[in-house]
Design a protein around this motif. Sequence first.
Motif, PDB file in Angstrom:
ATOM      1  N   UNK A  46     -13.987  -5.446  43.106  1.00  0.00           N
ATOM      2  CA  UNK A  46     -13.165  -6.295  43.836  1.00  0.00           C
ATOM      3  C   UNK A  46     -11.903  -6.612  43.096  1.00  0.00           C
ATOM      4  N   UNK A  47     -12.176  -6.793  41.767  1.00  0.00           N
ATOM      5  CA  UNK A  47     -10.999  -7.100  40.622  1.00  0.00           C
ATOM      6  C   UNK A  47     -11.574  -6.624  39.243  1.00  0.00           C
ATOM      7  N   UNK A 105     -13.297 -15.163  51.736  1.00  0.00           N
ATOM      8  CA  UNK A 105     -13.130 -15.248  50.566  1.00  0.00           C
ATOM      9  C   UNK A 105     -12.809 -14.164  49.826  1.00  0.00           C
ATOM     10  N   UNK A 106     -13.382 -12.762  49.873  1.00  0.00           N
ATOM     11  CA  UNK A 106     -13.142 -11.516  49.458  1.00  0.00           C
ATOM     12  C   UNK A 106     -11.862 -11.264  49.745  1.00  0.00           C
ATOM     13  N   UNK A 107     -11.228 -11.497  50.927  1.00  0.00           N
ATOM     14  CA  UNK A 107      -9.966 -11.141  51.154  1.00  0.00           C
ATOM     15  C   UNK A 107      -9.006 -11.785  50.348  1.00  0.00           C
ATOM     16  N   UNK A 141     -13.983 -16.242  39.290  1.00  0.00           N
ATOM     17  CA  UNK A 141     -14.097 -15.419  40.480  1.00  0.00           C
ATOM     18  C   UNK A 141     -15.540 -15.453  40.780  1.00  0.00           C
ATOM     19  N   UNK A 142     -16.307 -15.250  39.739  1.00  0.00           N
ATOM     20  CA  UNK A 142     -17.884 -15.139  39.998  1.00  0.00           C
ATOM     21  C   UNK A 142     -18.571 -16.592  40.587  1.00  0.00           C
ATOM     22  N   UNK A 143     -17.975 -17.788  40.012  1.00  0.00           N
ATOM     23  CA  UNK A 143     -18.397 -19.015  40.616  1.00  0.00           C
ATOM     24  C   UNK A 143     -18.071 -19.164  42.061  1.00  0.00           C
ATOM     25  N   UNK A 144     -17.138 -18.663  42.249  1.00  0.00           N
ATOM     26  CA  UNK A 144     -16.508 -18.660  43.850  1.00  0.00           C
ATOM     27  C   UNK A 144     -17.463 -17.837  44.711  1.00  0.00           C
ATOM     28  N   UNK A 174     -15.145  -5.487  35.077  1.00  0.00           N
ATOM     29  CA  UNK A 174     -14.858  -5.047  36.319  1.00  0.00           C
ATOM     30  C   UNK A 174     -16.139  -5.612  37.128  1.00  0.00           C
ATOM     31  N   UNK A 175     -15.356  -6.465  38.233  1.00  0.00           N
ATOM     32  CA  UNK A 175     -16.467  -7.101  39.078  1.00  0.00           C
ATOM     33  C   UNK A 175     -16.603  -6.173  40.642  1.00  0.00           C
ATOM     34  N   UNK A 176     -17.813  -5.901  40.796  1.00  0.00           N
ATOM     35  CA  UNK A 176     -17.891  -4.948  42.250  1.00  0.00           C
ATOM     36  C   UNK A 176     -18.822  -5.867  43.014  1.00  0.00           C
TER      37      UNK A 176
END
Length: 81
Positions: free
Chosen positions: A51-52, A29-31, A62-65, A14-16
């Motif tokens: 977020x995802x 980007x978050x959108x 996603x973490x890299x972005x 879980x990425x918050x």
Amino acid sequence: FVTEPIDEDDIIYKLEVLPQDSNISQVQLVSRLGIINLLVAKKMLKDGGVLIEGEATKINDIRNELNDLNIKYSITPEFKW
């Protein structure tokens, strides 16, 4: 065909995003990553939120972005990659 250990990690992470000030690039980007509209993304960056959720390879991408735009986040369980 070589598989990397990260490809075999089937834990769902879980990425918050953490509460923070944001700029338009970060909101966009978050959108895009969360498949949410810009207003929801802006509120998520202000208040924090999930977020995802996904497997290690997806979370890593996603973490890299997020890192590229200096967006603060946390990943649970502990992300060893």
